[in-house]
Design a protein around this motif. Structure first.
Motif, PDB file in Angstrom:
ATOM      1  N   ALA A   1      16.109  14.619 -47.725  1.00 10.84           N
ATOM      2  CA  ALA A   1      15.080  13.635 -47.366  1.00 10.84           C
ATOM      3  C   ALA A   1      15.458  13.027 -46.025  1.00 10.84           C
ATOM      4  O   ALA A   1      16.646  12.846 -45.722  1.00 10.84           O
ATOM      5  N   LEU A   2      14.473  12.724 -45.233  1.00 10.72           N
ATOM      6  CA  LEU A   2      14.702  12.125 -43.913  1.00 10.72           C
ATOM      7  C   LEU A   2      14.311  10.654 -43.954  1.00 10.72           C
ATOM      8  O   LEU A   2      13.392  10.268 -44.676  1.00 10.72           O
ATOM      9  N   ARG A   3      15.004   9.844 -43.185  1.00 10.28           N
ATOM     10  CA  ARG A   3      14.683   8.416 -43.115  1.00 10.28           C
ATOM     11  C   ARG A   3      13.780   8.168 -41.914  1.00 10.28           C
ATOM     12  O   ARG A   3      13.924   8.804 -40.862  1.00 10.28           O
ATOM     13  N   GLU A   4      12.861   7.229 -42.095  1.00  7.04           N
ATOM     14  CA  GLU A   4      11.887   6.980 -41.036  1.00  7.04           C
ATOM     15  C   GLU A   4      12.524   6.378 -39.785  1.00  7.04           C
ATOM     16  O   GLU A   4      11.930   6.397 -38.705  1.00  7.04           O
ATOM     17  N   THR A   5      13.754   5.879 -39.924  1.00 12.89           N
ATOM     18  CA  THR A   5      14.444   5.308 -38.764  1.00 12.89           C
ATOM     19  C   THR A   5      15.182   6.363 -37.934  1.00 12.89           C
ATOM     20  O   THR A   5      15.679   6.057 -36.856  1.00 12.89           O
ATOM     21  N   GLU A   6      15.255   7.598 -38.437  1.00 10.65           N
ATOM     22  CA  GLU A   6      15.978   8.648 -37.723  1.00 10.65           C
ATOM     23  C   GLU A   6      15.185   9.127 -36.513  1.00 10.65           C
ATOM     24  O   GLU A   6      13.947   9.176 -36.535  1.00 10.65           O
TER      25      GLU A   6
ATOM     26  N   ALA B   1      17.057  14.033 -37.120  1.00 10.68           N
ATOM     27  CA  ALA B   1      16.382  14.765 -38.197  1.00 10.68           C
ATOM     28  C   ALA B   1      16.606  16.267 -38.035  1.00 10.68           C
ATOM     29  O   ALA B   1      16.854  16.988 -39.014  1.00 10.68           O
TER      30      ALA B   1
ATOM     31  N   GLU C   1       7.674  21.245 -45.762  1.00 13.89           N
ATOM     32  CA  GLU C   1       7.539  19.802 -45.578  1.00 13.89           C
ATOM     33  C   GLU C   1       8.755  19.104 -46.200  1.00 13.89           C
ATOM     34  O   GLU C   1       9.322  19.590 -47.167  1.00 13.89           O
TER      35      GLU C   1
ATOM     36  N   PRO D   1      10.271  15.068 -47.371  1.00  9.59           N
ATOM     37  CA  PRO D   1       9.899  13.661 -47.575  1.00  9.59           C
ATOM     38  C   PRO D   1      10.594  12.761 -46.574  1.00  9.59           C
ATOM     39  O   PRO D   1      11.736  13.014 -46.170  1.00  9.59           O
ATOM     40  N   VAL D   2       9.913  11.717 -46.145  1.00  7.12           N
ATOM     41  CA  VAL D   2      10.477  10.681 -45.257  1.00  7.12           C
ATOM     42  C   VAL D   2      10.503   9.397 -46.049  1.00  7.12           C
ATOM     43  O   VAL D   2       9.467   8.953 -46.571  1.00  7.12           O
TER      44      VAL D   2
ATOM     45  N   ASP E   1      11.936   5.181 -46.574  1.00  3.80           N
ATOM     46  CA  ASP E   1      12.308   4.003 -45.769  1.00  3.80           C
ATOM     47  C   ASP E   1      13.590   3.378 -46.314  1.00  3.80           C
ATOM     48  O   ASP E   1      14.195   3.874 -47.241  1.00  3.80           O
TER      49      ASP E   1
END
Length: 217
Positions: A187-192, A197, A212, A214-215, A217
């Motif tokens: 999963a990726l963080r929206e702050t990256e 990423a 795809e 998921p992102v 928070d």
């Protein structure tokens, strides 16, 4: 007046006799009672070498080296032609990652027998390592078929985090939503940043069908 054609004449040259199945898109070779079916028009050199080796007395190091060069599904087929004890010996002699991928592709009852033979031969550490190298959902599916006492011995050979994750998955029915899940995900963080990423994705081995991520928070 033309002579009547007999049943054999009416049969297309490429049609197998009644009661015999034709391999889909592949070929069928028989070597000393061993049938090797390939999905490709021609078997790979590794497949041919394995078929030849299986027709003789088993030389574990040589056979292990040949099997680990096969695709995982073909390697599993080769191992399934062996007795559990022989298959366990070959797995121990193989590259660990190749062995884990082949074990994951084996028919579950046969893979279970190989795992239990490893435990009887006091190779629990190696068996635990193979499970750790498998995808968590595949490892959990296999562990569900292993006797509970042996399962605990395998957990002891894993890191606490891996063992806990697999124990959760094993608790679900195989066909339930939980049984189909895996603890191995990205999963990726929206702050990256895009660069961060991209590096995270490059550091993971993702299945080809993943398009795809998921992102969160």
């Amino acid at each position: 007046m033309a002579e009547p054609r007999n049943e054999q004449d009416e049969r297309d040259d490429t049609t197998p006799p009644e009661g015999e199945a034709r391999p889909a898109g592949g070929r069928e070779d028989e070597t000393a009672g061993i049938t090797v079916v390939s999905d490709d028009a021609e078997a790979s050199p590794a497949d041919e070498q394995v078929a030849e080796l299986l027709s003789h007395t088993i030389d574990v190091p040589v056979l292990a080296g040949a099997i680990e060069r096969q695709e995982a599904a073909d390697a599993a087929d080769a191992l399934e032609h062996l007795e559990d004890e022989e298959a366990a010996e070959v797995l121990v002699a193989m590259d660990a990652q190749a062995a884990a991928e082949a074990l994951a592709e084996m028919e579950t009852p046969l893979a279970e027998g190989v795992l239990e033979d490893l435990l009887r031969e006091e190779d629990a550490a190696y068996a635990g390592m193979l499970l750790g190298l498998m995808a968590p959902d595949d490892a959990a599916d296999l562990l569900q078929y292993v006797d509970a006492s042996l399962r605990e011995a395998l957990y002891r050979e894993m890191s606490p985090e891996l063992a806990a994750g697999l124990q959760r998955l094993v608790g679900y029915e195989e066909t339930s939503a939980g049984g189909l899940m895996t603890t191995d995900y990205l999963a990726l963080r929206e702050t990256e940043t895009v660069e961060e990423a991209t590096e995270a994705i490059r550091g993971c081995e993702l299945p080809d069908e993943i398009v795809e991520l998921p992102v969160i928070d």
